[in-house]
Scaffold this active site. Structure first.
Site, mmCIF file in Angstrom:
data_model
loop_
_atom_site.group_PDB
_atom_site.id
_atom_site.type_symbol
_atom_site.label_atom_id
_atom_site.label_comp_id
_atom_site.label_asym_id
_atom_site.label_seq_id
_atom_site.Cartn_x
_atom_site.Cartn_y
_atom_site.Cartn_z
ATOM 1 N N HIS A 151 -1.834 0.924 -9.546
ATOM 2 C CA HIS A 151 -2.502 0.004 -8.614
ATOM 3 C C HIS A 151 -3.291 -1.066 -9.374
ATOM 4 O O HIS A 151 -4.506 -1.214 -9.197
ATOM 5 C CB HIS A 151 -3.422 0.773 -7.662
ATOM 6 C CG HIS A 151 -3.736 0.005 -6.405
ATOM 7 N ND1 HIS A 151 -4.072 0.607 -5.223
ATOM 8 C CD2 HIS A 151 -3.760 -1.342 -6.148
ATOM 9 C CE1 HIS A 151 -4.295 -0.297 -4.293
ATOM 10 N NE2 HIS A 151 -4.122 -1.493 -4.835
ATOM 11 N N ARG A 172 0.853 -1.178 0.000
ATOM 12 C CA ARG A 172 0.000 0.000 0.000
ATOM 13 C C ARG A 172 0.894 1.234 0.000
ATOM 14 O O ARG A 172 1.989 1.220 0.578
ATOM 15 C CB ARG A 172 -0.924 0.023 1.229
ATOM 16 C CG ARG A 172 -2.085 -0.960 1.169
ATOM 17 C CD ARG A 172 -3.109 -0.543 0.129
ATOM 18 N NE ARG A 172 -4.315 -1.372 0.146
ATOM 19 C CZ ARG A 172 -4.505 -2.446 -0.602
ATOM 20 N NH1 ARG A 172 -3.537 -2.844 -1.422
ATOM 21 N NH2 ARG A 172 -5.641 -3.120 -0.530
#
Length: 315
Positions: A279, A232
């Site tokens: 992502h 993340r």
């Protein structure tokens, strides 16, 4: 006389192809709901939020009788604050590990072998011979040894790298090949970083891992080391990474950033020796059939009176 069992009600987001992928199941009623606007039923046994933007919508579950929320990501940071009290949530373990591991290896290989520069050369019709470091024989540090970390390790095996594993706590564990391996604790992070030529981040975002790769941790990496982040964005201190990249000391390949989406004017875009993907680690052709299979299994568990798989909240 036996009474017929009430059908399970399962809500699926529209436009993601899940209803077609899951297929018809006897005594299961599928309804479309993106967790926006009034719920289609007062009782929904399994709620599957949209893949993107689901956390902010979980407040819509208030007042809905729900047995299980089936999340579509492995990570669920920020979900506990939005999930109504008493509602069970399962993450999507088994769905994204393979694709995320593939991308981690793709980013590492592309960065190591200079692929971004060769692509830019190709755009200019320019043949420019250059030599780059291999992945073979490199000292690779894998930070995180859950499902994604194990999947990355399995794919690294054929590249003849020298692997060190770190996780929250030191332990021995078994890899996907069934071999017993040593995992060091995060208390040894800086020492392990100092020995790494490639560091791959695959930890969940928690209070312990937020800012894990701060200025001091990045400084511990040797000159020229490559940082790959498929965890993340907030695991890495963005400002500290920008400083290291602009100084030309480190290289990076990021599938996740902080902030995200990365604004067009953000300094990261102008950093040298940086490869960014938006992502997309788990978002491949493998996701839909694996997500559908998980939903079918969860339905089976509820029908059998069993606990759902992957419970991470409310269990």
């Amino acid at each position: 006389m036996a009474h017929p069992q009430a059908p399970l009600i399962v809500s699926l987001p529209s436009g993601e192809g899940l209803e077609e992928a899951v297929g018809g199941i006897a005594d299961v009623e599928f309804v479309a709901w993106d967790l926006e606007g009034p719920p289609p039923r007062e009782r929904i046994d399994v709620v599957v939020p949209p893949y993107w933007g689901g956390a902010r919508r979980l407040a819509e579950l208030a007042g809905v009788e729900t047995r299980l929320v089936q999340w579509q990501s492995i990570g669920y940071d920020g979900v506990a604050e939005a999930l109504p009290s008493g509602v069970q949530l399962a993450n999507a373990a088994t769905v994204h590990e393979t694709s995320t591991a593939e991308l981690a290896l793709a980013l590492a290989l592309a960065a190591q072998r200079g692929i971004p520069g060769f692509v830019r050369d190709g755009d200019q019709r320019r043949w420019q011979l250059r030599s780059f470091p291999s992945l073979a024989d490199r000292r690779v540090l894998l930070v995180g040894y859950g499902g994604v970390g194990k999947a990355i390790e399995a794919r690294l095996t054929g590249f003849e790298a020298r692997l060190t594993r770190l996780a929250r706590t030191a332990r021995t564990d078994r890899n996907l090949a069934g071999e017993e391996v040593e995992i060091r604790g995060l208390d040894r992070l800086h020492a392990a970083l100092a020995e790494a030529e490639v560091a791959i981040l695959a930890v969940p975002l928690t209070d312990d891992t937020r800012g894990l790769m701060d200025a001091a941790a990045l400084a511990a990496l040797p000159d020229g080391a490559l940082l790959v982040n498929v965890a993340r964005g907030p695991v890495v201190d963005t400002d500290a990474l920008v400083s290291e990249l602009n100084a030309g000391r480190l290289r990076a390949a990021l599938d996740v950033t902080e902030p995200e989406p990365l604004p067009a004017g953000h300094p990261l875009w102008n950093c040298p020796n940086l490869l960014i993907t938006p992502h997309v680690g788990g978002d491949s052709s493998a996701m839909l059939p694996r997500m559908a299979a998980l939903i079918r299994r969860q339905i089976g568990h509820l029908r059998a009176g069993e606990a759902p798989e992957n419970l991470v909240l409310g269990g």
